[in-house]
Design a protein around this motif. Structure first.
Motif, PDB file in Angstrom:
ATOM      1  N   TYR A 270     -11.689  35.132  32.069  1.00 57.93           N
ATOM      2  CA  TYR A 270     -12.821  34.541  32.798  1.00 57.93           C
ATOM      3  C   TYR A 270     -13.693  35.669  33.320  1.00 57.93           C
ATOM      4  O   TYR A 270     -13.185  36.601  33.958  1.00 57.93           O
ATOM      5  CB  TYR A 270     -12.321  33.669  33.947  1.00 57.93           C
ATOM      6  N   VAL A 271     -15.010  35.612  33.025  1.00 58.27           N
ATOM      7  CA  VAL A 271     -15.910  36.700  33.418  1.00 58.27           C
ATOM      8  C   VAL A 271     -17.067  36.131  34.248  1.00 58.27           C
ATOM      9  O   VAL A 271     -17.219  34.904  34.372  1.00 58.27           O
ATOM     10  CB  VAL A 271     -16.459  37.449  32.172  1.00 58.27           C
ATOM     11  N   ALA A 272     -17.901  37.054  34.802  1.00 62.75           N
ATOM     12  CA  ALA A 272     -19.031  36.628  35.651  1.00 62.75           C
ATOM     13  C   ALA A 272     -19.890  35.604  34.919  1.00 62.75           C
ATOM     14  O   ALA A 272     -20.092  35.705  33.697  1.00 62.75           O
ATOM     15  CB  ALA A 272     -19.866  37.840  36.022  1.00 62.75           C
ATOM     16  N   ASP A 273     -20.406  34.634  35.664  1.00 60.23           N
ATOM     17  CA  ASP A 273     -21.181  33.547  35.053  1.00 60.23           C
ATOM     18  C   ASP A 273     -22.559  34.030  34.603  1.00 60.23           C
ATOM     19  O   ASP A 273     -23.077  35.016  35.113  1.00 60.23           O
ATOM     20  CB  ASP A 273     -21.335  32.406  36.080  1.00 60.23           C
ATOM     21  N   ARG A 274     -23.148  33.315  33.644  1.00 60.21           N
ATOM     22  CA  ARG A 274     -24.533  33.536  33.214  1.00 60.21           C
ATOM     23  C   ARG A 274     -25.467  33.129  34.357  1.00 60.21           C
ATOM     24  O   ARG A 274     -25.234  32.069  34.982  1.00 60.21           O
ATOM     25  CB  ARG A 274     -24.778  32.673  31.978  1.00 60.21           C
ATOM     26  N   TYR A 334     -20.924  43.087  27.861  1.00 61.44           N
ATOM     27  CA  TYR A 334     -19.557  42.678  28.202  1.00 61.44           C
ATOM     28  C   TYR A 334     -18.688  43.745  28.856  1.00 61.44           C
ATOM     29  O   TYR A 334     -17.657  43.414  29.425  1.00 61.44           O
ATOM     30  CB  TYR A 334     -18.845  42.141  26.944  1.00 61.44           C
ATOM     31  N   GLU A 335     -19.143  45.043  28.757  1.00 63.36           N
ATOM     32  CA  GLU A 335     -18.247  46.100  29.257  1.00 63.36           C
ATOM     33  C   GLU A 335     -17.897  45.890  30.732  1.00 63.36           C
ATOM     34  O   GLU A 335     -16.730  45.884  31.124  1.00 63.36           O
ATOM     35  CB  GLU A 335     -18.876  47.476  29.052  1.00 63.36           C
ATOM     36  N   ASP A 336     -18.954  45.671  31.571  1.00 69.44           N
ATOM     37  CA  ASP A 336     -18.707  45.478  33.008  1.00 69.44           C
ATOM     38  C   ASP A 336     -17.944  44.182  33.254  1.00 69.44           C
ATOM     39  O   ASP A 336     -17.031  44.118  34.068  1.00 69.44           O
ATOM     40  CB  ASP A 336     -20.035  45.412  33.777  1.00 69.44           C
ATOM     41  N   LYS A 337     -18.365  43.137  32.523  1.00 70.54           N
ATOM     42  CA  LYS A 337     -17.738  41.817  32.722  1.00 70.54           C
ATOM     43  C   LYS A 337     -16.236  41.867  32.434  1.00 70.54           C
ATOM     44  O   LYS A 337     -15.441  41.228  33.110  1.00 70.54           O
ATOM     45  CB  LYS A 337     -18.371  40.787  31.774  1.00 70.54           C
ATOM     46  N   LEU A 338     -15.855  42.624  31.405  1.00 68.88           N
ATOM     47  CA  LEU A 338     -14.447  42.629  30.983  1.00 68.88           C
ATOM     48  C   LEU A 338     -13.622  43.735  31.638  1.00 68.88           C
ATOM     49  O   LEU A 338     -12.409  43.796  31.445  1.00 68.88           O
ATOM     50  CB  LEU A 338     -14.360  42.764  29.456  1.00 68.88           C
ATOM     51  N   ALA A 339     -14.326  44.583  32.437  1.00 66.65           N
ATOM     52  CA  ALA A 339     -13.615  45.744  33.039  1.00 66.65           C
ATOM     53  C   ALA A 339     -12.567  45.278  34.038  1.00 66.65           C
ATOM     54  O   ALA A 339     -12.715  44.257  34.686  1.00 66.65           O
ATOM     55  CB  ALA A 339     -14.615  46.642  33.721  1.00 66.65           C
TER      56      ALA A 339
END
Ligand code: NAD
Ligand code: DAU
Length: 339
Positions: A270-274, A334-339
């Motif tokens: 689960y990553v930051a929302d759009r 996605y790099e920051d979102k998945l970090a």
């Protein structure tokens, strides 16, 4: 019959070209495409030598180039698929969305006015209606639903629709507009949910689900969209809007879980929302059913199996894409979102 298809090297335009060349072997089909990051000439490889097909590399917003094409080719019908189409990219940088989706549409309409055509068809989207709440499943978008765009992408598509309607009313250009729900199927660029998730599973990468994953989309197998556009350009009433969708609503989580089940592996993250993320899209297709007899042939359960099989059988097509500039895009998004 001579048809110009703009954006034919993209996902839906490419599928439409293959569908039409097969169904109407005597129609001349001309693909006009700028070949942006989303355009892929390999999608058209098998039709390149067809004597009824021609590819012209051009930007729909380039007036000189477009007028030259209309003057030389004298097309009967224009089907405008060409667009910047990815919501996430429009949040990063809206400018090119206005340039292609609005100015490009205006140039095409001006060319229709100057040179004359039998019909101009605008491929629009259900996103022009904004979104529906998750807790009112009995609500659907009809052609009368007011325009209420949420993202720079959908605002640019809504602006284009308004221009198309204005050119019909003011200059009498014979237009039709279709507003379709989310498509999926072969040749779908792997920045969009379904092909991104398939590619990530196959490459053992995590599956980035925005927010809670409860947002709902109304999925339509791309061939059903092509069939609907074919019906509209031949039998649709001039000046009309047609919604296209097949009551195949699924939450993003359901879609991703189906892909995991089909492929037998995959790890959801689960990553930051759009930003401004639309909750639910759902089409009421009553008008196109009643007027043109269109109903979708492919259910989601069948279509997703066919799509996954296509990605397994055509690894070269999407691996070529994700090994190029896509790598930079993926890192940025996605790099920051998945970090
Ligand atoms: P896509 O991004 O896969 O393809 C777009 C194509 O347009 C590419 O080949 C690209 O090179 C070309 N293009 C972009 N800018 C251009 C320009 N200035 N001049 C000429 N060509 C240009 O898009 P898609 O998903 O196939 O969508 C096609 C159309 O359908 C779009 O208008 C989109 O708004 C609409 N639509 C898409 C969906 C969906 O689920 N994908 C649903 C409803 C409507
Ligand atoms: O409804 C029609 C529209 O459908 C078209 O007009 C657009 O051109 C097309 O891109 C599509 O827009 P969406 O924003 O709905 O599609 P996308 O595949 O980008 O996202 C689908 C859903 O999945 C959305 O709720 C966001 C979510 N998502 C998407 C990506 C790329 C994720 O959760 N993770 C992701 O990595």
């Amino acid at each position: 019959m001579k048809i110009v298809i703009t954006g034919g090297a993209g996902f839906i335009g490419g599928n439409f070209l293959h569908y039409m060349l097969k169904k109407y072997p005597n129609y001349e089909m001309i693909c006009v495409d700028k070949l942006t990051y989303a355009g892929n000439i390999e999608t058209l490889e098998t039709v390149m030598n067809n004597p009824y097909f021609k590819f012209i590399k051009a930007d729909i917003a380039d007036r000189t180039a477009i007028y030259k094409i209309f003057e030389e080719e004298k097309p009967d019908i224009i089907v405008n698929f060409a667009a910047e189409s990815h919501v996430d990219r429009s949040i990063e940088d809206p400018s090119i969305f206005l340039q292609t989706n609005v100015i490009g549409t205006q140039v095409l309409l001006d060319a229709c006015r100057k040179f004359g055509i039998d019909r101009y068809h605008q491929v629009s989207t259900d996103e022009v209606y904004g979104d529906l709440p998750l807790d009112k499943p009995d609500l659907f978008f009809t052609e009368e639903t007011p325009i209420h765009a949420s993202s720079p992408y959908s605002a640019s598509k809504a602006s284009a629709d308004l221009l198309v309607q204005a050119y019909y009313r003011t200059f009498g250009i014979p237009v039709t507009i279709s507003r379709c729900s989310n498509n999926y199927g072969p040749y779908h660029f792997p920045e969009k949910l379904i092909p991104l998730m398939i590619a990530n599973v196959l490459n053992d990468k995590p599956l980035p689900v925005y927010g809670t994953g409860e947002n709902v989309r109304d999925w339509l197998y791309v061939e059903d969209h092509c069939i609907a556009i074919d019906l509209i350009i031949h039998k649709g009433k001039i000046g009309e809007i047609y919604n296209i969708g097949g009551h195949n609503e699924r939450s993003n989580l359901e879609v991703v879980q189906t892909i995991i089940t089909e492929l037998g592996k995959g790890e959801i993250r689960y990553v930051a929302d759009r930003a401004g993320h639309d909750k639910r899209y759902a089409i009421d297709p009553t008008k196109i059913y009643k007027e043109l007899g269109w109903i979708p042939k492919t259910s989601f359960d069948e279509g997703i199996k066919k799509t996954i099989k296509w990605y397994l059988d055509n690894k070269c097509w999407w691996q070529n894409i994700i090994s190029g500039e896509y790598k930079e895009y993926y890192k940025k998004m996605y790099e920051d979102k998945l970090a």
